[in-house]
Scaffold this motif. Structure first.
Motif, PDB file in Angstrom:
ATOM      1  N   TYR A 127       0.858  -1.183   0.000  1.00 59.23           N
ATOM      2  CA  TYR A 127       0.000   0.000   0.000  1.00 59.23           C
ATOM      3  C   TYR A 127       0.893   1.231   0.000  1.00 59.23           C
ATOM      4  N   TYR A 128       0.343   2.341  -0.474  1.00 60.28           N
ATOM      5  CA  TYR A 128       1.135   3.558  -0.592  1.00 60.28           C
ATOM      6  C   TYR A 128       0.318   4.771  -0.153  1.00 60.28           C
ATOM      7  N   SER A 129       1.009   5.751   0.377  1.00 60.85           N
ATOM      8  CA  SER A 129       0.403   7.046   0.680  1.00 60.85           C
ATOM      9  C   SER A 129       1.209   8.125  -0.039  1.00 60.85           C
ATOM     10  N   ASN A 130       0.532   8.912  -0.845  1.00 65.31           N
ATOM     11  CA  ASN A 130       1.192   9.995  -1.574  1.00 65.31           C
ATOM     12  C   ASN A 130       1.223  11.254  -0.721  1.00 65.31           C
ATOM     13  N   HIS A 131       2.393  11.844  -0.593  1.00 65.91           N
ATOM     14  CA  HIS A 131       2.472  13.153   0.053  1.00 65.91           C
ATOM     15  C   HIS A 131       2.477  14.215  -1.031  1.00 65.91           C
ATOM     16  N   TYR A 132       1.462  15.092  -0.996  1.00 69.12           N
ATOM     17  CA  TYR A 132       1.311  16.134  -1.997  1.00 69.12           C
ATOM     18  C   TYR A 132       1.798  17.471  -1.449  1.00 69.12           C
ATOM     19  N   ARG A 133       2.588  18.170  -2.245  1.00 71.72           N
ATOM     20  CA  ARG A 133       3.021  19.511  -1.854  1.00 71.72           C
ATOM     21  C   ARG A 133       1.828  20.481  -1.930  1.00 71.72           C
ATOM     22  N   ARG A 134       2.013  21.670  -1.432  1.00 74.45           N
ATOM     23  CA  ARG A 134       0.964  22.693  -1.520  1.00 74.45           C
ATOM     24  C   ARG A 134       0.571  22.925  -2.980  1.00 74.45           C
ATOM     25  N   VAL A 135      -0.722  23.116  -3.194  1.00 75.02           N
ATOM     26  CA  VAL A 135      -1.207  23.359  -4.551  1.00 75.02           C
ATOM     27  C   VAL A 135      -1.176  24.858  -4.820  1.00 75.02           C
ATOM     28  N   SER A 136      -0.419  25.273  -5.783  1.00 75.30           N
ATOM     29  CA  SER A 136      -0.293  26.697  -6.071  1.00 75.30           C
ATOM     30  C   SER A 136      -1.598  27.235  -6.669  1.00 75.30           C
ATOM     31  N   PRO A 137      -1.858  28.524  -6.497  1.00 82.62           N
ATOM     32  CA  PRO A 137      -3.083  29.115  -7.059  1.00 82.62           C
ATOM     33  C   PRO A 137      -3.181  28.955  -8.572  1.00 82.62           C
ATOM     34  N   SER A 138      -2.049  28.833  -9.229  1.00 87.10           N
ATOM     35  CA  SER A 138      -2.053  28.740 -10.700  1.00 87.10           C
ATOM     36  C   SER A 138      -2.120  27.306 -11.214  1.00 87.10           C
ATOM     37  N   HIS A 139      -2.082  26.331 -10.312  1.00 90.82           N
ATOM     38  CA  HIS A 139      -2.050  24.937 -10.764  1.00 90.82           C
ATOM     39  C   HIS A 139      -3.328  24.555 -11.493  1.00 90.82           C
ATOM     40  N   GLU A 140      -3.165  23.824 -12.589  1.00 99.16           N
ATOM     41  CA  GLU A 140      -4.327  23.302 -13.305  1.00 99.16           C
ATOM     42  C   GLU A 140      -3.952  21.984 -13.976  1.00 99.16           C
ATOM     43  N   ASN A 141      -4.842  21.024 -13.864  1.00 96.69           N
ATOM     44  CA  ASN A 141      -4.708  19.758 -14.578  1.00 96.69           C
ATOM     45  C   ASN A 141      -5.967  19.624 -15.432  1.00 96.69           C
ATOM     46  N   SER A 142      -5.814  19.805 -16.727  1.00 97.87           N
ATOM     47  CA  SER A 142      -6.977  19.885 -17.612  1.00 97.87           C
ATOM     48  C   SER A 142      -7.795  18.599 -17.627  1.00 97.87           C
ATOM     49  N   LEU A 143      -7.139  17.456 -17.468  1.00 96.56           N
ATOM     50  CA  LEU A 143      -7.867  16.183 -17.464  1.00 96.56           C
ATOM     51  C   LEU A 143      -8.855  16.128 -16.299  1.00 96.56           C
ATOM     52  N   PHE A 144      -8.377  16.511 -15.114  1.00 95.43           N
ATOM     53  CA  PHE A 144      -9.215  16.431 -13.928  1.00 95.43           C
ATOM     54  C   PHE A 144     -10.275  17.531 -13.912  1.00 95.43           C
ATOM     55  N   SER A 145      -9.890  18.742 -14.297  1.00 96.90           N
ATOM     56  CA  SER A 145     -10.861  19.844 -14.268  1.00 96.90           C
ATOM     57  C   SER A 145     -11.971  19.627 -15.290  1.00 96.90           C
ATOM     58  N   SER A 146     -11.623  19.100 -16.469  1.00100.02           N
ATOM     59  CA  SER A 146     -12.650  18.841 -17.480  1.00100.02           C
ATOM     60  C   SER A 146     -13.559  17.700 -17.047  1.00100.02           C
ATOM     61  N   ARG A 147     -13.022  16.719 -16.324  1.00 93.70           N
ATOM     62  CA  ARG A 147     -13.838  15.613 -15.841  1.00 93.70           C
ATOM     63  C   ARG A 147     -14.867  16.097 -14.816  1.00 93.70           C
ATOM     64  N   LEU A 148     -14.446  17.007 -13.935  1.00 96.27           N
ATOM     65  CA  LEU A 148     -15.388  17.559 -12.956  1.00 96.27           C
ATOM     66  C   LEU A 148     -16.490  18.348 -13.661  1.00 96.27           C
ATOM     67  N   ALA A 149     -16.123  19.169 -14.631  1.00 99.74           N
ATOM     68  CA  ALA A 149     -17.109  19.960 -15.363  1.00 99.74           C
ATOM     69  C   ALA A 149     -18.096  19.051 -16.099  1.00 99.74           C
ATOM     70  N   ARG A 150     -17.575  17.991 -16.711  1.00 97.12           N
ATOM     71  CA  ARG A 150     -18.437  17.081 -17.457  1.00 97.12           C
ATOM     72  C   ARG A 150     -19.418  16.360 -16.543  1.00 97.12           C
ATOM     73  N   LYS A 151     -18.950  15.903 -15.394  1.00 93.86           N
ATOM     74  CA  LYS A 151     -19.830  15.175 -14.479  1.00 93.86           C
ATOM     75  C   LYS A 151     -20.943  16.091 -13.958  1.00 93.86           C
ATOM     76  N   ARG A 152     -20.618  17.327 -13.727  1.00 97.26           N
ATOM     77  CA  ARG A 152     -21.659  18.267 -13.302  1.00 97.26           C
ATOM     78  C   ARG A 152     -22.675  18.493 -14.415  1.00 97.26           C
ATOM     79  N   GLN A 153     -22.207  18.569 -15.642  1.00 95.99           N
ATOM     80  CA  GLN A 153     -23.112  18.723 -16.773  1.00 95.99           C
ATOM     81  C   GLN A 153     -24.017  17.504 -16.938  1.00 95.99           C
TER      82      GLN A 153
END
Length: 358
Positions: A162-188
């Motif tokens: 098993y693994y646990s990922n440690h994520y650094r702070r997310v900068s205000p400018s960070h964007e991952n188009s795959l994930f953001s588009s998936r959220l938008a699509r699911k809401r639609q």
């Protein structure tokens, strides 16, 4: 030094010896023991005790000092026994004696193998930590670095990772188009992804049970429990969570996914909740320095929803500006690869197994 292995039932003398050992092995900062829960397991009064039979074991030295301890757990009709609540000095002779005694007891119960560490139940705690012993987080199984070696010397093999990922702070400018588009699509598509409130928490916890009890059933050591038992075990989360970092997903008003996070309280939530500990918890909850993403589950028929929910959580992390841990992901699970660009290191854990020779 001469060592003696003792199998006991409910004798108070041995219960106290069992409970005292972790306090000698760990510093106050490291200690993640739940003595009251352990006592309930030993006395057979835990909310889950009716599912299993426990065989507590101790190894004592010639001064009657506990050196190693564990609990063998057997479920009716199950050929797999579980070994947990393991603690030991770095003493191969004592640990070997303890594990041999556990194997003898398991064989007498007609078991053909032992899996561990499992603290009596999948729903309590299982797995050994394998790296980064200089840091820890709330909800993590924590142990001494040499425990895996002691078990492997006794013939145990790694069964699961098993693994646990440690994520650094997310900068205000960070964007991952795959994930953001998936959220938008699911809401639609009509999905609602929202946080519960204080008033709806109990309902959400019951909805999580309905999902989790099926989604996790293929995990090693999994045993089904009743809704009331699940709620009893996890109602403490109401004290710990910050609602924006908990997400429920609904489709046509049916719950189809969940994402549960808490602030990282270190080991403040373990042991007796004194007024000072409660104050520490409340201060941390008010202004977290990091988060632990403990549980995620998605109905398998709703493809792509996991990425959408992960994006919703990432947006909350972006607003808070603190790091986080994606906790205890089973090897092969796709969410281990979420937001790879934000991972700065990875914790590792193992579950071990040994076949019994009869």
């Amino acid at each position: 030094m001469t060592y003696t292995a003792v199998a006991f039932k409910k004798e108070e003398h041995y219960i106290r010896k069992f409970l005292e050992l972790p306090g000698r092995l760990y510093t106050k900062k490291e200690l993640m023991q739940q003595p009251e829960e352990e006592r309930k397991i030993l006395e057979g009064t835990h909310v889950l005790s009716h599912y299993f039979t426990v065989f507590p074991l101790l190894v004592l030295d010639e001064n009657d000092t506990p050196v190693s301890r564990c609990v063998l757990t057997v479920y009716p009709g199950d050929e797999e026994a579980f070994l947990g609540f393991f603690e030991s000095e770095d003493n191969e002779e004592a640990a070997s004696l303890l594990l041999e005694k556990a194997e003898e007891l398991a064989a007498k119960q007609n078991c053909t193998g032992i899996t561990g560490p499992v603290d009596a139940s999948f729903w309590i705690r299982y797995r050994f930590k394998a790296n980064y012993f200089d840091r820890s987080y709330t909800g993590e199984p924590y142990n001494k670095e040499y425990y895996i070696r002691l078990w492997q010397r006794a013939g145990y093999e790694i069964r699961e990772r098993y693994y646990s990922n440690h994520y650094r702070r997310v900068s205000p400018s960070h964007e991952n188009s795959l994930f953001s588009s998936r959220l938008a699509r699911k809401r639609q598509e009509g999905y609602r992804i929202e946080s519960p409130s204080k008033d709806t928490f109990d309902r959400a916890l019951n909805e999580v049970y309905g999902l989790l009890i099926e989604l996790y059933r293929r995990f090693p050591a999994y045993k089904r429990i009743e809704r009331e038992e699940f709620v009893s075990l996890y109602s403490y989360l109401k004290l710990l969570i910050r609602y924006p970092m908990v997400k429920m997903a609904y489709f046509q008003n049916t719950p189809v996914g969940f994402f549960i996070s808490t602030p990282d309280y270190g080991n403040a939530v373990y042991g007796k909740l004194s007024p000072l500990r409660i104050l520490r918890i409340l201060l941390t909850r008010a202004k977290p320095k990091s988060y632990v993403m403990l549980y995620m589950g998605i109905d398998n028929s709703h493809h792509g929803l996991g990425k959408a929910m992960a994006e919703a959580i990432k947006e909350e992390l972006q607003r808070s500006g603190v790091p986080s841990v994606g906790a205890l992901i089973r090897q092969g699970n796709i969410n281990r690869d979420y937001f790879q660009e934000l991972i700065d290191y990875e914790y590792e854990y193992v579950l071990l197994w040994k076949k019994l020779v009869r």
